[in-house]
Design an enzyme around this catalytic site. Structure first.
Site, PDB file in Angstrom:
ATOM      1  N   TYR A 125     -11.553  49.567  65.309  1.00  0.00           N
ATOM      2  CA  TYR A 125     -12.002  48.479  64.438  1.00  0.00           C
ATOM      3  C   TYR A 125     -11.116  47.239  64.567  1.00  0.00           C
ATOM      4  O   TYR A 125     -11.149  46.348  63.723  1.00  0.00           O
ATOM      5  CB  TYR A 125     -12.029  48.940  62.979  1.00  0.00           C
ATOM      6  CG  TYR A 125     -13.052  50.017  62.658  1.00  0.00           C
ATOM      7  CD1 TYR A 125     -13.716  50.718  63.663  1.00  0.00           C
ATOM      8  CD2 TYR A 125     -13.359  50.335  61.344  1.00  0.00           C
ATOM      9  CE1 TYR A 125     -14.635  51.706  63.360  1.00  0.00           C
ATOM     10  CE2 TYR A 125     -14.288  51.327  61.037  1.00  0.00           C
ATOM     11  CZ  TYR A 125     -14.918  52.005  62.053  1.00  0.00           C
ATOM     12  OH  TYR A 125     -15.833  52.985  61.744  1.00  0.00           O
ATOM     13  N   LYS A 173      -8.229  62.917  69.150  1.00  0.00           N
ATOM     14  CA  LYS A 173      -9.010  63.318  70.324  1.00  0.00           C
ATOM     15  C   LYS A 173      -8.118  63.101  71.550  1.00  0.00           C
ATOM     16  O   LYS A 173      -8.510  62.453  72.536  1.00  0.00           O
ATOM     17  CB  LYS A 173     -10.295  62.468  70.393  1.00  0.00           C
ATOM     18  CG  LYS A 173     -11.295  62.885  71.457  1.00  0.00           C
ATOM     19  CD  LYS A 173     -12.054  64.143  71.122  1.00  0.00           C
ATOM     20  CE  LYS A 173     -12.898  64.586  72.291  1.00  0.00           C
ATOM     21  NZ  LYS A 173     -13.668  65.819  72.038  1.00  0.00           N
ATOM     22  N   ASP A 206     -13.557  66.933  66.874  1.00  0.00           N
ATOM     23  CA  ASP A 206     -14.855  67.628  66.853  1.00  0.00           C
ATOM     24  C   ASP A 206     -14.727  69.008  66.218  1.00  0.00           C
ATOM     25  O   ASP A 206     -15.535  69.411  65.388  1.00  0.00           O
ATOM     26  CB  ASP A 206     -15.541  67.684  68.232  1.00  0.00           C
ATOM     27  CG  ASP A 206     -14.603  67.624  69.406  1.00  0.00           C
ATOM     28  OD1 ASP A 206     -13.374  67.610  69.200  1.00  0.00           O
ATOM     29  OD2 ASP A 206     -15.091  67.608  70.544  1.00  0.00           O
ATOM     30  N   ASP A 230     -12.994  56.991  58.969  1.00  0.00           N
ATOM     31  CA  ASP A 230     -14.226  56.483  58.371  1.00  0.00           C
ATOM     32  C   ASP A 230     -15.293  57.589  58.369  1.00  0.00           C
ATOM     33  O   ASP A 230     -15.914  57.886  57.346  1.00  0.00           O
ATOM     34  CB  ASP A 230     -14.699  55.259  59.182  1.00  0.00           C
ATOM     35  CG  ASP A 230     -15.837  54.506  58.520  1.00  0.00           C
ATOM     36  OD1 ASP A 230     -16.211  54.845  57.389  1.00  0.00           O
ATOM     37  OD2 ASP A 230     -16.361  53.572  59.160  1.00  0.00           O
TER      38      ASP A 230
HETATM   39 MG    MG Z   1     -17.592  54.072  55.990  1.00  0.00          MG
END
Ligand code: MG
Ligand code: NAI
Length: 340
Positions: A125, A173, A206, A230
């Site tokens: 982000y 990850k 995952d 998020d």
């Molecule tokens: Mg959100």
């Protein structure tokens, strides 16, 4: 003593749920002078102003603390998310999102009590995005810094220590994203060595998603980079009854903005049916932050009672009350509890 705080009602269901929170804070006897800013996001852009107007930033910088409703972000085009901009501009690097089972609410699990700590200013982000029209190639860069990783991971461990929590799991990850997730994991291992009394482990994201929908009771504090945090926080909201009930806080070294995990819910906006619990519990986190522990506890206990008794619940959690009916019933209990 009165508190001078910023209020951003936002859009969609934002004005409905923030008004409910303001009412309940008042019922708890906390004296707040609100600096309200309604012009933000599309409302601001429509008036030829920046999506995040400077007076909003100034207000929070001056007052230190804000309660914020959700703000709609156009999908795939248009202005950069106001929510992301605000977190970056104010350096609110820790997004704290608890997911706790509420007694009385019928969900697949009973003993969930975990907190997602999401890095809130960088990662995917960061806003470093390009589209090469000649080659038809799109890039979004995930920028992870040592400083950014260290401060959120340390925040998580310190929070765990202060709140008697025993376990931190780092979600990553690093098998594929060897540089970005790899750096985050390395720093997690380094910082964890400073907190020997807190158990530390890591999970590949995952696998963690699968574990969370099978055995969520086994998790305590989970720290991760921006995108994973998020996603995880919507997932964990779903485990305990949905977005209508899960609160959140964006915290930096100087400033803090409290807002629910959910968005502006355009599908139910303006109908007086949104669940204000998530926003009210965000307000509870805010009251604790500003030292109003008694009021926070009174509101929290009253929310628990409402759910235990199934009183005035909104449709998302199986009831048929409206947003304002929930707020009225809650405000009445809170007033009773604080002796008003
Ligand atoms: Mg959100
Ligand atoms: P959303 O969280 O707004 O809604 C997802 C689903 O949950 C919808 O069906 C909605 O009706 C339901 N829901 C959410 N909050 C609820 C509540 N309090 N009571 C009852 N039901 C509730 O996510 P969506 O639809 O993906 O996003 C809508 C807009 O919100 C987008 O523009 C998005 O960018 C923005 N958004 C803003 C955030 C913020 O301001 N911090 C956070 C997340 C999304």
């Amino acid at each position: 003593m009165s508190h001078h705080l910023t209020l951003l009602p936002g859009d969609g269901i934002g004005p409905e749920v923030t008004e409910a929170a303001v009412r309940v804070i008042e019922a708890a006897g906390v004296d707040v002078v609100w600096d309200r800013h309604r012009v933000i996001g599309a409302t601001a852009v429509d008036r030829g102003r920046p999506a995040l107007p400077p007076d909003v930033v100034d207000s929070i910088q001056e007052r230190g603390t804000a309660l914020k409703g959700p703000v709609t972000t156009p999908v795939g085009k248009g202005f950069t998310s106001v929510n992301v901009q605000l977190r970056q501009r104010l350096d609110l690097y820790a997004n704290v999102r608890p997911a706790t089972s509420l007694k009385g609410l019928d969900t697949p699990f009973e003993g969930v009590d975990l907190i997602i700590f999401r890095e809130n200013t960088e990662g995917l982000y960061s806003g470093i995005e390009y589209f090469d029209e000649r080659l038809d190639i799109a890039d979004s860069i995930a920028r992870v810094t040592k400083r950014g990783s260290e401060r959120i991971i340390r925040f998580c461990f310190e929070y765990a220590q202060e709140h008697g929590r025993e376990h931190v799991t780092l979600a990553h990850k690093a098998n594929i994203l060897k540089k970005t997730s790899g750096l985050f994991l390395d720093i997690g291992r380094e910082v964890s060595a400073e907190f020997p009394e807190i158990e530390f482990d890591d999970r590949i994201i995952d696998n963690l998603c699968m574990q969370l929908v099978v055995n969520p009771e086994e998790y305590d504090c989970i720290v991760s980079t921006n995108l994973f945090g998020d996603l995880l926080s919507d997932l964990t909201a779903g485990l305990v009854g949905g977005l209508g009930i899960t609160p959140g806080a964006n915290i930096g070294d100087e400033l803090a903005v409290f807002e629910a995990v959910h968005g502006s819910a355009p599908d139910i906006a303006g109908q007086n049916v949104a669940n204000p619990t998530a926003m009210i519990r965000s307000a509870v986190m805010m009251l604790r932050h500003i030292g109003e522990e008694d009021a926070a506890a009174a509101i929290e206990q009253s929310v628990f009672e409402m759910y235990r008794e199934g009183d005035a619940l909104t449709p998302d959690v199986g009831g048929d009350a409206t947003t304002s009916e929930f707020a009225d019933a809650l405000a009445e209990r809170v007033t009773g509890m604080v002796g008003g």
